[in-house]
Design an enzyme around this catalytic site. Structure first.
Site, mmCIF file in Angstrom:
data_model
loop_
_atom_site.group_PDB
_atom_site.id
_atom_site.type_symbol
_atom_site.label_atom_id
_atom_site.label_comp_id
_atom_site.label_asym_id
_atom_site.label_seq_id
_atom_site.Cartn_x
_atom_site.Cartn_y
_atom_site.Cartn_z
ATOM 1 N N LYS A 111 1.922 -23.969 -0.733
ATOM 2 C CA LYS A 111 3.241 -23.586 -1.221
ATOM 3 C C LYS A 111 3.737 -22.415 -0.380
ATOM 4 O O LYS A 111 3.373 -21.262 -0.592
ATOM 5 C CB LYS A 111 3.212 -23.174 -2.694
ATOM 6 N N PRO A 112 4.567 -22.744 0.626
ATOM 7 C CA PRO A 112 5.110 -21.647 1.440
ATOM 8 C C PRO A 112 6.176 -20.903 0.657
ATOM 9 O O PRO A 112 6.685 -21.407 -0.351
ATOM 10 C CB PRO A 112 5.716 -22.380 2.638
ATOM 11 N N GLU A 163 5.090 0.279 -1.531
ATOM 12 C CA GLU A 163 5.243 -0.517 -0.317
ATOM 13 C C GLU A 163 6.729 -0.815 -0.104
ATOM 14 O O GLU A 163 7.397 -1.307 -1.009
ATOM 15 C CB GLU A 163 4.475 -1.835 -0.449
ATOM 16 N N ASN A 177 6.532 -13.576 5.732
ATOM 17 C CA ASN A 177 6.613 -12.706 6.913
ATOM 18 C C ASN A 177 5.948 -13.260 8.175
ATOM 19 O O ASN A 177 6.436 -13.015 9.266
ATOM 20 C CB ASN A 177 6.121 -11.294 6.590
ATOM 21 N N GLY A 209 -0.516 -6.216 -0.908
ATOM 22 C CA GLY A 209 0.291 -5.228 -0.199
ATOM 23 C C GLY A 209 -0.510 -4.059 0.348
ATOM 24 O O GLY A 209 -1.726 -3.971 0.185
ATOM 25 N N GLU A 254 9.706 -19.799 -0.448
ATOM 26 C CA GLU A 254 10.879 -20.668 -0.537
ATOM 27 C C GLU A 254 11.774 -20.518 0.702
ATOM 28 O O GLU A 254 12.282 -21.504 1.238
ATOM 29 C CB GLU A 254 11.660 -20.278 -1.794
ATOM 30 N N CYS A 298 2.126 -6.474 6.035
ATOM 31 C CA CYS A 298 1.280 -5.864 4.999
ATOM 32 C C CYS A 298 0.492 -4.689 5.546
ATOM 33 O O CYS A 298 0.190 -3.750 4.828
ATOM 34 C CB CYS A 298 0.333 -6.904 4.428
ATOM 35 N N GLY A 326 -6.119 -6.134 -2.651
ATOM 36 C CA GLY A 326 -6.620 -7.499 -2.755
ATOM 37 C C GLY A 326 -8.090 -7.662 -3.048
ATOM 38 O O GLY A 326 -8.840 -6.698 -3.184
ATOM 39 N N GLU A 373 -4.690 -11.620 -0.864
ATOM 40 C CA GLU A 373 -4.341 -10.723 0.252
ATOM 41 C C GLU A 373 -3.009 -10.084 -0.117
ATOM 42 O O GLU A 373 -1.975 -10.752 -0.100
ATOM 43 C CB GLU A 373 -4.193 -11.530 1.552
ATOM 44 N N THR A 416 2.616 -10.162 -7.897
ATOM 45 C CA THR A 416 2.341 -11.596 -8.019
ATOM 46 C C THR A 416 0.829 -11.852 -8.020
ATOM 47 O O THR A 416 0.327 -12.663 -8.799
ATOM 48 C CB THR A 416 2.968 -12.375 -6.835
ATOM 49 N N GLU A 466 -10.561 -13.201 4.280
ATOM 50 C CA GLU A 466 -10.235 -14.394 5.054
ATOM 51 C C GLU A 466 -10.767 -14.178 6.456
ATOM 52 O O GLU A 466 -11.086 -13.068 6.841
ATOM 53 C CB GLU A 466 -8.721 -14.592 5.130
ATOM 54 N N GLY A 485 2.688 -10.296 -2.609
ATOM 55 C CA GLY A 485 2.794 -8.973 -3.208
ATOM 56 C C GLY A 485 1.749 -8.740 -4.304
ATOM 57 O O GLY A 485 1.219 -9.684 -4.898
#
Ligand code: NAD
Length: 497
Positions: A182-183, A392, A159, A259, A185, A291, A465, A257, A239, A469, A236
């Site tokens: 790892k961005p 969400e 996002n 939802g 996909e 989020c 979460g 970090e 995950t 950060e 999410g």
């Protein structure tokens, strides 16, 4: 191929395996512009073997290069150059980010600015970070110092790619680590561009890798690899929970970090113009793919009818359309599949007895047929325990609920598994203080919403979460702490006497 060349589509976008730019060994796929379905880039995803190789070579670079051993002010100089280079490529990067996920250009410019600010901030934070001399309690001089961890992995969602990736890469590098990104996909371009910029700015080869690919393949290898010492994840909750389980197995620290289902609370003494603008921005900017979207709206009963009339009129007047236009307020959603998931939430809300006050459909009109657009949607008449108020949606869908008094409000606002953010609209500063302290949320905005500062820590409670950060001390999340005891005793330790 220069990942910053502006002519799209890129026909064979390479990935970055510890400084080596090459074709991924995973499946071939296309990154698609959500506004019209055209291809922005074609690439081969990273494979599980690419991920293993990137981690091993990142570890070698961590040991062999001097990055971890450079003085903090020397690393800071490089990170400040990264910030300058991001600013120098601002327009290219903003246009790429627009292509990547369809956000309107004004938003993507702001995200690029925020990424530059993040590298500048963590450069400064790293050169001003102080270790501690702790009070002596014996014949030892005691200190607490911080060391880089080694290889850290950064896993990001689609996002706000450049901002999320900078938020992890900058503190990880400032701390002296090698970072493997790892961005998501479907949004691979910004992390690759950042890797190239880091390289040009003088981050030693091998210290940055970018592996676009599937979470279940590349992400899974990164999380479980024994040489990965920390994972910083944004995405999410489902995950995040799986990553937390895997991290527990290898005793690895993680930051998650996740939802949200954030409450916005409007009291009858608020400045209505400010509150209406803030609520609209809070839920419908970024097409609700945020989020921290203020997706549950609580309005005090005496104001409810008047406020909702203004809000609905405001939602209907929002300009949905081409992300290229600076006038556009809402661009497309990220993909057709995501729009379908939002439509399922809307259908469920209707089945649960929700009354649709605005939206709930795909907009029609020139230029929107091929894009994944959705109208700003407002429901009322749903209970706080309905699916729409619990789950969400990650889209432009708002549930409005009236409330009686502060106690009723706090009980409802806090009745959620999520606790990421909240908004309060009132002129009464005592009430604002009471409610802000009573609401369960990692961030509370008072008479504003969705504003950010890199110097202020960010993160969620509960299912939103673990960890924080940003903030000057955000860099410590990427460091291990070590205590040093220096013997100052003139005689041998007494036990042997
Ligand atoms: P997602 O969880 O599906 O994916 C996020 C990232 O994790 C992607 O790169 C994905 O490939 C990867 N991934 C997926 N499965 C994995 C696995 N088993 N192991 C390792 N990595 C894996 O989330 P999304 O759909 O990309 O993003 C939307 C979600 O992100 C929303 O829930 C939103 O609230 C959340 N989000 C949170 C914040 C925050 O700061 N709290 C910010 C932005 C987005």
């Amino acid at each position: 191929m220069d990942p910053l060349e502006t002519s799209l589509p890129l026909r064979d976008q390479p990935i970055c395996v510890a400084g080596e730019w090459r074709r991924g060994r995973g499946d071939r796929y296309a990154s698609v512009y959500p506004a019209d379905g055209s291809v922005s880039a074609e690439l081969n995803a990273a494979s599980a073997d690419d991920a293993r190789e990137a981690v091993e070579r990142a570890q070698q670079a961590f040991v062999a290069t001097d990055w971890a051993r450079r003085r903090p002010h020397e690393r800071a100089r490089v990170l400040h150059r990264v910030a300058d280079a991001i600013r120098a490529r601002r327009e290219d990067l903003a246009q790429w980010q627009r292509r990547d996920n369809g956000k309107p250009i004004n938003e993507t410019r702001a995200l690029v600015d925020s990424a530059a600010g993040t590298f500048q901030f963590f450069g400064s934070a790293c050169e001003t970070l102080e270790d501690q001399l702790t009070p002596m309690r014996g014949d030892q001089l005691t200190m607490s110092v911080h060391e880089p961890m080694g290889v850290v992995a950064a896993i990001t969602p689609w996002n706000s790619p450049i901002a999320s990736e900078a938020q992890k890469m900058a503190p990880a590098l400032a701390a002296g680590n090698a970072v493997v990104v790892k961005p998501a996909e479907i949004t691979p371009l910004m992390a690759l561009a950042l890797a190239r910029i880091c390289e040009e700015a003088g981050v030693p080869r091998g210290m940055v890798s970018v592996l676009p690919g599937k979470g279940s393949v590349v992400g899974d290898v990164l999380v479980k690899h024994p040489l990965v010492r920390r994972v910083s994840f944004t995405g999410g909750t489902v995950t995040g929970r799986a990553i937390a389980h895997a991290a527990a197995e290898k005793m690895m620290p993680v930051s998650l970090e996740l939802g949200g289902k954030s409450p916005t609370m409007v009291f009858d003494d608020c400045d209505i113009d400010h509150a209406v603008a803030g609520v609209l921005f809070g839920i419908f900017s970024s097409s609700g793919e945020s989020c921290i979207a203020g997706s549950r709206l609580f309005v005090q009963k005496g104001l409810y009818a008047r406020f909702m009339e203004r809000l609905v009129a405001g939602a209907r007047a929002l300009r949905i359309g081409d992300p290229v236009s600076e006038r556009t307020q809402m661009g497309p959603l990220v993909s057709h599949a995501h729009r379908e998931s939002i439509e399922r939430h809307v259908a469920r809300a209707l089945a649960d007895g929700g009354r649709l006050l605005a939206g709930g459909e795909r907009p029609t009109g020139a230029g929107r047929e091929r894009g994944c657009y959705y109208t700003p949607t407002i429901f009322e008449g749903l209970a706080n325990d309905s699916a729409l108020c619990r789950e969400e949606v990650f889209g432009p869908v708002l549930a409005a609920l009236p409330f009686d008094d502060e106690d009723d409000l706090i009980a409802q606002a806090n009745d959620s598994v999520y606790a990421l953010a909240a908004g309060i609209w009132t002129r009464d500063y005592r009430r604002a203080w009471r409610v802000a302290r009573a609401v369960a949320a990692g961030t509370v905005w008072i008479n504003t919403y969705k504003q950010f500062s890199i110097s202020t820590p960010f993160g969620g409670w509960r299912d939103s979460g673990i960890g924080r950060e940003k903030g000057r001390l955000g860099i410590l999340a990427y460091m291990e702490q070590k205590s040093l005891y220096w013997g100052m005793n003139a005689a041998p330790l007494p036990w042997c006497a």
